[in-house]
Every structure is written in structure tokens, then in C-alpha cells.
Design a protein around this motif. Sequence first.
Motif, PDB file in Angstrom:
ATOM      1  N   MET A   1       0.847  -1.184   0.000  1.00  0.00           N
ATOM      2  CA  MET A   1       0.000   0.000   0.000  1.00  0.00           C
ATOM      3  C   MET A   1       0.885   1.238   0.000  1.00  0.00           C
ATOM      4  SD  MET A   1      -3.031   1.155   2.593  1.00  0.00           S
ATOM      5  CE  MET A   1      -2.145   2.025   3.860  1.00  0.00           C
ATOM      6  N   LYS A   2       0.514   2.216  -0.805  1.00  0.00           N
ATOM      7  CA  LYS A   2       1.259   3.468  -0.852  1.00  0.00           C
ATOM      8  C   LYS A   2       0.501   4.538  -0.093  1.00  0.00           C
ATOM      9  CE  LYS A   2       3.778   2.650  -5.062  1.00  0.00           C
ATOM     10  NZ  LYS A   2       4.155   3.168  -6.369  1.00  0.00           N
ATOM     11  N   ARG A   3       1.274   5.492   0.416  1.00  0.00           N
ATOM     12  CA  ARG A   3       0.711   6.586   1.200  1.00  0.00           C
ATOM     13  C   ARG A   3       1.497   7.855   0.859  1.00  0.00           C
ATOM     14  NH1 ARG A   3       0.149   5.931   7.581  1.00  0.00           N
ATOM     15  NH2 ARG A   3      -1.844   5.146   6.877  1.00  0.00           N
ATOM     16  N   LEU A   4       0.775   8.946   0.688  1.00  0.00           N
ATOM     17  CA  LEU A   4       1.401  10.249   0.494  1.00  0.00           C
ATOM     18  C   LEU A   4       1.461  10.926   1.852  1.00  0.00           C
ATOM     19  CD1 LEU A   4       2.408  12.675  -1.177  1.00  0.00           C
ATOM     20  CD2 LEU A   4       0.003  13.279  -1.555  1.00  0.00           C
ATOM     21  N   GLU A   5       2.645  11.319   2.265  1.00  0.00           N
ATOM     22  CA  GLU A   5       2.814  12.019   3.538  1.00  0.00           C
ATOM     23  C   GLU A   5       3.200  13.465   3.272  1.00  0.00           C
ATOM     24  OE1 GLU A   5       4.216   8.325   6.394  1.00  0.00           O
ATOM     25  OE2 GLU A   5       5.666   9.893   5.941  1.00  0.00           O
ATOM     26  N   LEU A   6       2.421  14.377   3.835  1.00  0.00           N
ATOM     27  CA  LEU A   6       2.706  15.802   3.766  1.00  0.00           C
ATOM     28  C   LEU A   6       3.277  16.204   5.116  1.00  0.00           C
ATOM     29  CD1 LEU A   6      -0.629  17.005   2.111  1.00  0.00           C
ATOM     30  CD2 LEU A   6       1.470  16.231   0.988  1.00  0.00           C
ATOM     31  N   LYS A   7       4.492  16.734   5.119  1.00  0.00           N
ATOM     32  CA  LYS A   7       5.171  17.055   6.370  1.00  0.00           C
ATOM     33  C   LYS A   7       5.269  18.575   6.538  1.00  0.00           C
ATOM     34  CE  LYS A   7       7.707  12.839   6.881  1.00  0.00           C
ATOM     35  NZ  LYS A   7       7.230  12.535   8.199  1.00  0.00           N
ATOM     36  N   PHE A   8       4.889  19.008   7.725  1.00  0.00           N
ATOM     37  CA  PHE A   8       4.911  20.429   8.068  1.00  0.00           C
ATOM     38  C   PHE A   8       5.698  20.622   9.361  1.00  0.00           C
ATOM     39  CE2 PHE A   8       1.012  19.705   5.705  1.00  0.00           C
ATOM     40  CZ  PHE A   8       0.956  20.776   4.835  1.00  0.00           C
ATOM     41  N   ALA A  16       4.877  17.774  11.888  1.00  0.00           N
ATOM     42  CA  ALA A  16       3.490  17.284  11.888  1.00  0.00           C
ATOM     43  C   ALA A  16       3.241  16.689  10.505  1.00  0.00           C
ATOM     44  CB  ALA A  16       2.521  18.432  12.158  1.00  0.00           C
ATOM     45  N   THR A  17       2.629  15.511  10.461  1.00  0.00           N
ATOM     46  CA  THR A  17       2.445  14.804   9.201  1.00  0.00           C
ATOM     47  C   THR A  17       0.972  14.518   8.941  1.00  0.00           C
ATOM     48  OG1 THR A  17       4.591  13.727   9.489  1.00  0.00           O
ATOM     49  CG2 THR A  17       3.084  12.723   7.906  1.00  0.00           C
ATOM     50  N   ILE A  18       0.555  14.749   7.695  1.00  0.00           N
ATOM     51  CA  ILE A  18      -0.767  14.351   7.212  1.00  0.00           C
ATOM     52  C   ILE A  18      -0.517  13.207   6.242  1.00  0.00           C
ATOM     53  CG2 ILE A  18      -2.792  15.014   5.880  1.00  0.00           C
ATOM     54  CD1 ILE A  18      -2.161  17.900   6.606  1.00  0.00           C
ATOM     55  N   ALA A  19      -1.235  12.104   6.407  1.00  0.00           N
ATOM     56  CA  ALA A  19      -1.057  10.947   5.536  1.00  0.00           C
ATOM     57  C   ALA A  19      -2.309  10.712   4.705  1.00  0.00           C
ATOM     58  CB  ALA A  19      -0.733   9.712   6.363  1.00  0.00           C
ATOM     59  N   ILE A  20      -2.115  10.475   3.421  1.00  0.00           N
ATOM     60  CA  ILE A  20      -3.213  10.213   2.495  1.00  0.00           C
ATOM     61  C   ILE A  20      -2.969   8.854   1.870  1.00  0.00           C
ATOM     62  CG2 ILE A  20      -4.394  11.003   0.416  1.00  0.00           C
ATOM     63  CD1 ILE A  20      -3.192  13.840   1.177  1.00  0.00           C
ATOM     64  N   ASP A  21      -3.869   7.901   2.127  1.00  0.00           N
ATOM     65  CA  ASP A  21      -3.720   6.551   1.600  1.00  0.00           C
ATOM     66  C   ASP A  21      -4.047   6.502   0.114  1.00  0.00           C
ATOM     67  OD1 ASP A  21      -2.994   5.491   4.059  1.00  0.00           O
ATOM     68  OD2 ASP A  21      -5.049   4.982   4.601  1.00  0.00           O
ATOM     69  N   SER A  22      -3.344   5.636  -0.596  1.00  0.00           N
ATOM     70  CA  SER A  22      -3.580   5.345  -2.022  1.00  0.00           C
ATOM     71  C   SER A  22      -3.691   6.606  -2.874  1.00  0.00           C
ATOM     72  CB  SER A  22      -4.842   4.498  -2.177  1.00  0.00           C
ATOM     73  OG  SER A  22      -4.739   3.314  -1.427  1.00  0.00           O
ATOM     74  N   PRO A  23      -2.644   7.429  -2.901  1.00  0.00           N
ATOM     75  CA  PRO A  23      -2.706   8.646  -3.712  1.00  0.00           C
ATOM     76  C   PRO A  23      -2.735   8.320  -5.200  1.00  0.00           C
ATOM     77  CG  PRO A  23      -0.471   8.282  -2.971  1.00  0.00           C
ATOM     78  CD  PRO A  23      -1.328   7.249  -2.291  1.00  0.00           C
ATOM     79  N   LYS A  24      -3.316   9.217  -5.975  1.00  0.00           N
ATOM     80  CA  LYS A  24      -3.350   9.064  -7.426  1.00  0.00           C
ATOM     81  C   LYS A  24      -1.916   9.175  -7.941  1.00  0.00           C
ATOM     82  CE  LYS A  24      -5.221  11.209 -11.560  1.00  0.00           C
ATOM     83  NZ  LYS A  24      -5.994  12.318 -12.085  1.00  0.00           N
TER      84      LYS A  24
END
Length: 70
Positions: A1-8, A16-24
Motif C-alpha cells: 500500500m502506498k501513502r502520500l505524507e505531507l510534512k509540516f 506534523a504529518t498528514i497521511a493520504i492513503d492510495s494517492p493518485k
Amino acid sequence: MKRLELKFVDAQGKTATIAIDSPKEPVDVVAVNAAMDQILMQQALYSSGGEIVSKKGARIVERNVTDINI
């Protein structure tokens, strides 16, 4: 499974990280950067360390799991 992590970075300098599963895919770097800018401009997020103050980076993380029969 892939995940997009946005790090701030928050007000205390912590990540602080926001994770989005199954990015396009393929991931549109311009769109990711613009989305992160919008999150910052709208002050849409807070973390335990306070307000989000800057972007740190973004990455795709892939997790592979293989079961071992024992």
C-alpha cells in the motif's frame, strides 16, 4: 500500500504529518505543493506543538508485507 505524507513544521519546530492513503499516481508535484500552500494560508491545521508554520516536505511511502508461514 502506498501513502502520500505531507510534512509540516509546527510552532515548536516539531514535524506534523498528514497521511493520504492510495494517492493518485503519478503524483503531481505542483498540485501537492499548491495544496500544502493552501493548508498553510488557511491555517487549516494545528498540532500538539501549536499552529503549522511551514512546509517541511512530502514523500510517497510504500509498505510491503509478506506473511511467513510458521
